[in-house]
Enzyme design. Structure first.
Site, PDB file in Angstrom:
ATOM      1  CB  SER A 143      -0.972  -0.031   1.190  1.00 36.89           C
ATOM      2  OG  SER A 143      -1.978   0.959   1.049  1.00 36.89           O
ATOM      3  CD  GLU A 247      -2.383  -2.327  -4.198  1.00 32.59           C
ATOM      4  OE1 GLU A 247      -3.601  -2.447  -3.924  1.00 32.59           O
ATOM      5  OE2 GLU A 247      -1.637  -1.549  -3.592  1.00 32.59           O
ATOM      6  CG  HIS A 317      -5.485  -2.528  -0.250  1.00 37.88           C
ATOM      7  ND1 HIS A 317      -4.697  -2.068  -1.284  1.00 37.88           N
ATOM      8  CD2 HIS A 317      -5.199  -1.765   0.828  1.00 37.88           C
ATOM      9  CE1 HIS A 317      -3.970  -1.049  -0.841  1.00 37.88           C
ATOM     10  NE2 HIS A 317      -4.247  -0.836   0.425  1.00 37.88           N
TER      11      HIS A 317
END
Length: 348
Positions: A143, A247, A317
């Protein structure tokens, strides 16, 4: 008249137009050679740090520590791990200090980020990259940690690991993969786990081929939002002949479109030789009919590149996620929806 002279004639600085300078910035940050981290084994000490957002509940520190101990490690907590400044886990200097200290500490064999969130990019100028070069060790997280991964790879060539944070889900899939990558040091093949459950056909973790084919190259990428926020800086790696993986979470398609446009304008998309899109969790449009879909976006930006490309990889995630070594050489098969390491990613 070239663009620099044209802008000067208008009394403007090129620095006011970062898009015009991005291509040069991207090309200028490639390290001289790849740097392999030292291997891990059970019983080693790992450092737990928080380079991004603060952790809301104290129990999370304990859970992260216990999970790492269950993996077989001794855990050293960062000096400023539990600090808070607004939404951040302490001041920029405190968060950078913990990262630098863990790399300098000979007792610590790997660095684990407890969570992502926001704020990692603030500390990039404070990271001691020479220290990292002299003490190469794995660093794991995802992330917002994308900023740290790409900066470290761009500045040092060190392979880093995009995967579960300390407070992430340490389910059997993630644990087995961690052991394969770090303890067994296998040339791991990243292939989606598919379970039908009570459905007639497999619906979860489905691969969608954008353009078929096979290609080999080094893996770079991470979270799309964080990656594109580094555009025009010196903290992005060279994208030439790389396999780009991406992502994201909680971004509507129009925002994904804007960020893919940024990658195109920087010249990054024209340089890559393979493309993998993982999961885009909660990325459904709220505007209803009339919005672009993710299919449309990949048709617009990736399909014309005519390079092997697929989407749906277990990256992002999601509870079960790949541990992707950034900078590692891999061979991807867009028809199968797989990629496999082709060389060792640890020092012998």
């Amino acid at each position: 008249m070239n663009k620099r002279n044209f802008l000067k004639s208008l009394g403007l600085s090129l620095s006011l137009f970062p898009i015009l300078g991005m291509q040069k910035a991207i090309k200028s940050t490639s390290p001289t050679q790849k740097l392999l981290p030292k291997p891990l084994q059970k019983g080693d000490t790992v450092g737990l740090i928080s380079p991004s957002a603060a952790t809301a509940e104290r129990i999370q520190f304990q859970l992260a520590k216990e999970a790492l101990e269950a993996l077989g490690f001794e855990v050293k907590m960062g000096e400023n791990l539990q600090n808070r400044r607004g939404h951040l886990a302490g001041s920029d200097a405190e968060r950078a200090h913990d990262l630098n200290s863990m790399f300098a500490d000979e007792e610590v064999k790997a660095v684990i980020c407890i969570r992502g969130g926001s704020g990692a990019a603030r500390i990039l100028p404070m990271i001691d990259y020479e220290n990292i070069k002299h003490n190469p060790k794995p660093i794991l997280g995802y992330s917002d940690i994308t900023a740290i991964h790409n900066a470290i790879f761009a500045k040092t060539g060190l392979i880093t690991f995009h995967g579960p944070n300390g407070t992430g889900s340490w389910n059997s899939f993630n644990v087995k993969q961690f052991e394969e990558v770090f303890f067994n040091q296998s040339l791991h093949k990243f292939e989606n786990e598919q379970e039908k459950g009570d459905e007639l056909i497999v619906k979860n973790n489905r691969i969608q081929t954008i353009t078929g084919g096979e290609v080999e190259g080094e893996l770079v990428g991470g979270n799309l939002t964080v990656l594109t926020a580094l555009a025009g800086t010196g903290y992005l790696p060279d994208f030439h002949n790389k396999i780009l993986f991406l992502e994201d979470i909680g971004e509507e398609p129009y925002k994904i479109d804007r960020m893919m446009s940024t990658l195109k304008l920087t010249g990054a998309l024209s340089q890559i030789k393979g493309f993998i899109f993982g999961q885009c969790t909660d990325c459904s449009p709220t505007g209803g009919y009339g919005t672009l879909t993710l299919d449309d976006i990949f048709d617009d930006y990736i399909k014309p590149l005519n390079i092997p490309a697929y989407r749906g990889a277990m990256i992002g995630h999601v509870p079960k996620q790949f541990i992707v070594p950034i900078g590692a050489r891999a061979k991807m098969n867009a028809d199968e929806g797989t990629f496999q390491l082709t060389e060792s990613i640890f020092q012998s």
